[in-house]
Every structure is written in C-alpha cells, then in structure tokens.
Design a protein around this motif. Structure first.
Motif, short mmCIF file in Angstrom:
data_model
loop_
_atom_site.label_atom_id
_atom_site.label_comp_id
_atom_site.label_asym_id
_atom_site.label_seq_id
_atom_site.Cartn_x
_atom_site.Cartn_y
_atom_site.Cartn_z
N SER A 53 -13.37 -24.06 -22.57
CA SER A 53 -13.09 -23.37 -23.83
C SER A 53 -14.09 -22.23 -23.97
CB SER A 53 -13.25 -24.39 -24.95
OG SER A 53 -13.32 -23.72 -26.16
N VAL A 54 -13.61 -20.99 -23.97
CA VAL A 54 -14.54 -19.85 -24.02
C VAL A 54 -14.55 -19.23 -25.41
CG1 VAL A 54 -14.18 -19.35 -21.57
CG2 VAL A 54 -12.87 -18.10 -23.26
N SER A 55 -15.69 -18.63 -25.74
CA SER A 55 -15.76 -17.97 -27.04
C SER A 55 -15.09 -16.60 -26.92
CB SER A 55 -17.22 -17.82 -27.45
OG SER A 55 -17.90 -17.17 -26.43
N ARG A 56 -14.90 -15.95 -28.04
CA ARG A 56 -14.19 -14.68 -28.02
C ARG A 56 -14.97 -13.59 -27.31
NH1 ARG A 56 -9.55 -13.81 -30.29
NH2 ARG A 56 -8.76 -15.60 -31.41
N SER A 57 -16.32 -13.64 -27.47
CA SER A 57 -17.07 -12.55 -26.86
C SER A 57 -17.35 -12.87 -25.39
CB SER A 57 -18.37 -12.30 -27.61
OG SER A 57 -19.00 -13.50 -27.87
N TYR A 58 -17.29 -11.85 -24.57
CA TYR A 58 -17.55 -11.92 -23.14
C TYR A 58 -16.76 -13.07 -22.49
CZ TYR A 58 -21.77 -10.05 -25.46
OH TYR A 58 -22.64 -9.41 -26.28
N ALA A 59 -15.46 -13.15 -22.78
CA ALA A 59 -14.66 -14.29 -22.30
C ALA A 59 -14.80 -14.49 -20.80
CB ALA A 59 -13.19 -14.07 -22.66
N VAL A 60 -14.79 -13.40 -20.03
CA VAL A 60 -14.82 -13.57 -18.58
C VAL A 60 -16.26 -13.55 -18.04
CG1 VAL A 60 -13.93 -12.73 -16.37
CG2 VAL A 60 -12.57 -12.40 -18.44
N ILE A 61 -17.08 -12.61 -18.51
CA ILE A 61 -18.42 -12.48 -17.91
C ILE A 61 -19.42 -13.44 -18.54
CG2 ILE A 61 -18.11 -10.05 -17.26
CD1 ILE A 61 -20.02 -9.36 -19.65
N ASP A 215 -24.88 -5.55 -26.92
CA ASP A 215 -23.55 -6.15 -27.09
C ASP A 215 -22.45 -5.17 -26.69
OD1 ASP A 215 -21.63 -8.13 -28.21
OD2 ASP A 215 -21.29 -6.53 -29.66
N GLU A 216 -22.60 -3.91 -27.11
CA GLU A 216 -21.58 -2.91 -26.74
C GLU A 216 -21.55 -2.70 -25.22
OE1 GLU A 216 -21.34 0.07 -30.57
OE2 GLU A 216 -23.26 -0.16 -29.57
N SER A 217 -22.71 -2.72 -24.60
CA SER A 217 -22.76 -2.52 -23.15
C SER A 217 -22.18 -3.72 -22.41
CB SER A 217 -24.20 -2.27 -22.70
OG SER A 217 -24.69 -1.10 -23.29
N LEU A 218 -22.44 -4.94 -22.92
CA LEU A 218 -21.87 -6.12 -22.26
C LEU A 218 -20.35 -6.14 -22.45
CD1 LEU A 218 -24.56 -8.83 -23.08
CD2 LEU A 218 -24.15 -7.69 -20.91
N ASN A 219 -19.89 -5.66 -23.58
CA ASN A 219 -18.44 -5.55 -23.77
C ASN A 219 -17.84 -4.54 -22.79
OD1 ASN A 219 -17.06 -7.23 -25.71
ND2 ASN A 219 -18.61 -6.49 -27.14
N ALA A 220 -18.61 -3.51 -22.45
CA ALA A 220 -18.13 -2.55 -21.45
C ALA A 220 -17.95 -3.25 -20.11
CB ALA A 220 -19.12 -1.40 -21.33
N ALA A 221 -18.92 -4.13 -19.76
CA ALA A 221 -18.80 -4.90 -18.51
C ALA A 221 -17.58 -5.84 -18.59
CB ALA A 221 -20.07 -5.70 -18.26
N GLU A 222 -17.32 -6.36 -19.79
CA GLU A 222 -16.17 -7.24 -19.96
C GLU A 222 -14.85 -6.49 -19.71
OE1 GLU A 222 -16.24 -10.55 -20.53
OE2 GLU A 222 -14.13 -10.88 -21.01
N TYR A 223 -14.84 -5.19 -20.04
CA TYR A 223 -13.64 -4.37 -19.75
C TYR A 223 -13.31 -4.43 -18.26
CZ TYR A 223 -12.28 -1.62 -23.85
OH TYR A 223 -11.75 -1.21 -25.03
#
Ligand code: PEP
Ligand code: MN
Length: 328
Positions: A53-61, A215-223
């Motif tokens: 069960s993953v949280s919404r943020s950084y689901a994959v990374i 957080d914004e940069s980690l979301n970029a990695a999540e993209y």
C-alpha cells in the motif's frame, strides 16, 4: 487480474516491468479510488507475490510501509543503488576531442569506468558557448569506448537531444553508455521529464531544482518513474541564495540521508557547482574536497565532478575545474 480490474471501473491499472539480472518483475500500480480495494483479495489472485500500500506522494520512487522492493539498477554493466559509490569525473563541456581523449586516458589510468561530458549546455548568457551538440557525439563515444568508459553522464535540454544521443550510441556500435542528465534549470520542464521517462534504455540523473523545494524536485523524479523509467539517480547540486560568497551556491548535502530515507533512489552529489572555485583551507585542502567528503560521509552513492586537463582551455566553468593531478 484483468477480470479484477474490469469489475472495478474506478480503478485503473498501470503496469511497469522491471528486468533485473535474475528475473523480471511486473509491478501493477492501482490508480484511482483505492480505498475500495481489499488487499487480501488481491493477495489471493494467481501470480501475485506481494501487495504494497503506497502513499500518494512519490508512489513509485518513495519508500512505503512494508516496502521491501529492491532499489537500484544495473546499466551497461555498472550497478547503481544505495550501497554503491561511483565517481563521474570529467569535462563540464566537451571542447576539443584532444582534451576529451586526454581526460579519458587519465581516467583509465585511475581505473575509472564512468565520466561526465557536456554536449548540450544551458547557459545564462545567450552569447556564451552552448556546447558542440550532436556533432561531437560520434567522436566522444568512440573515444569513451577506446578507454573503457561504460557510462557517460550527459545533460539534455530538449527531447530531440535524447534521440540524437540514442542514434549516435547505436552508430558507435554501443561503444559506451549514456546516463541522461536533467540539469537544475530543467527540473520542472515536465515535457522533458516525460520524454526522458518514456524511453527506458538510458538511465536518468535528475538534479534538484536550485530554487524549488526538495518535495518539488522529488516529484520531478517521480515524473520520470511514472512514465516507466525506473533507472533514476537523484542529484543534490546546492541551492541558489542571495548569500553567494564564499561559494557559488549553498551546499545542501545534509539532505543526502533525507533523500535516502524518503526514496529508494541512489543519491548523487555535485560539489563542483556548489563551490565554483578553488579556494582552500589553511592546510591547502580545497573547499571542494571538503564538500565532497561531507557528501560522501552523509551517504552519497555518486559524485559528479568537473575536471579538465587544461583548465585555462575550458569553455564552461573553468574556475571550478579540478586539475587532473587532483583526481586520485
Ligand atoms: C552541469 O552539470 O554541467 C550543470 C549545468 O549542472 P546544473 O544543472 O546543476 O547547473
Ligand atoms: Mn558546469
């Protein structure tokens, strides 16, 4: 599995396949109203090894509860994970093939199998040297192969650069490998991130944006990961502040363990773009050496460092280029 999802129209599956050396793993991400999912029901489906069960943020990374997914990847024979350590020393920008060859020969003498070489340079001033672009790639790849380089970190600023690199690599007979770099100015260039994430051949080193939150940069990695490319390295390269002196940027290597805790990505540091010069302490140790050690002690898995065999000839970032006698 297909029946399971067709009976639940509020949830759409997104499939990722990860091929390791030993086996191929299929991950199915359930997107949508996942509160309606009964975890034990999925666990009972044939072929299911594990439900996380993953949280919404950084689901994959991201790291999640009960998450024992293996981190890291192997590219062109080089393994990158949160336990590995690689130095990517090389030219900030390719200038002449003679300098490229001299740099590569010295790297080989130091048993290095990775380097950095900039062909596409994003510059603040439109009149500054912009990099040689695609025309230098055949020469650089051939020389890299000659000197046993397996991975070159190379920045791209447009999706057409990715195609140019892939084409030149193929034309070189895959003489070497390339890790695409998304530089700090493009951390939030979402279309570039999607293009780098859609292709799964080349790994991507994504740098933290120098003026946005972690957080914004980690979301970029999540993209990148969301598009299907899981071969990602996250690079800390210091923040822009108004404080400047004594260093070009403000070092953020205390965030190395934070990124290792929040995600399963290997973490890179770039001490060259932090310090930006050759100032030294009273013992004669360069500030950039101190900064590098600080990042490595904090747990970095990779360091990207500007070197030049003739720093006075460097067309980009010459003041911060380390001298080759400092490589060891
Ligand atoms: C670079 O690595 O050459 C570079 C331009 O880095 P950054 O995007 O961190 O400025
Ligand atoms: Mn540079």
């Amino acid at each position: 599995m297909i029946n399971y999802f067709s009976a639940r129209p509020g949830i759409s599956p997104k499939v990722h396949t990860i091929s390791g050396t030993g086996r191929t793993l299929t991950e199915i991400y359930c997107l949508g109203d996942t509160n309606a999912i009964d975890q034990t029901e999925i666990e009972a489906l044939p072929g299911v090894e594990k439900v996380v069960s993953v949280s919404r943020s950084y689901a994959v990374i991201g790291r999640h509860n009960d998450d024992t997914r293996k981190d890291g990847f192997t590219y062109n024979g080089v393994k990158f994970d949160q336990s590995s350590l690689h130095l990517f020393a090389g030219l900030c920008a390719v200038d002449t093939l003679e300098n490229v060859e001299e740099m590569l020969r010295i790297l080989q003498e130091h048993n290095q199998n990775c380097t950095r070489m900039g062909a596409y340079k994003p510059r603040s001033n439109p009149y500054s040297f912009q990099g040689h672009g695609a025309k230098c790639l055949p020469g650089v790849f051939e020389l890299a192969g000659k000197y046993g380089i397996q991975v070159i970190a190379m920045e791209v600023t447009h999706d057409s650069h990715i195609a140019e690199i892939v084409k030149a690599l193929e034309q070189s007979g895959l003489a070497t490998g390339v890790m695409l770099e998304i530089g700090t100015r493009n951390t939030q260039n979402f279309e570039l991130l999607k293009a780098a994430g859609r292709q799964k051949k080349l790994p991507v080193l994504i740098k933290r944006g120098f003026g946005v939150t972690l957080d914004e940069s980690l979301n970029a990695a999540e993209y990148l990961a969301r598009e299907g490319n899981h071969k990602i390295i996250f690079c800390l390269r210091e923040m822009k502040t108004n404080l400047r002196d004594p260093h070009r940027n403000f070092v953020d290597f205390s965030h190395v363990p934070v990124v290792r805790r929040l995600t399963h990505l290997p973490v890179c540091i770039d001490p060259s773009h932090a310090i930006g010069g050759r100032d030294q302490d009273p013992l004669g140790i360069l500030d950039v050496m101190h900064t590098t050690s600080q990042g490595l002690i904090a747990g970095a898995n990779m360091a990207l460092v500007d070197f030049h065999p003739h720093p006075d000839q460097a067309l980009v970032d010459s003041p911060q280029a380390l001298h080759v006698n400092e490589l060891s």
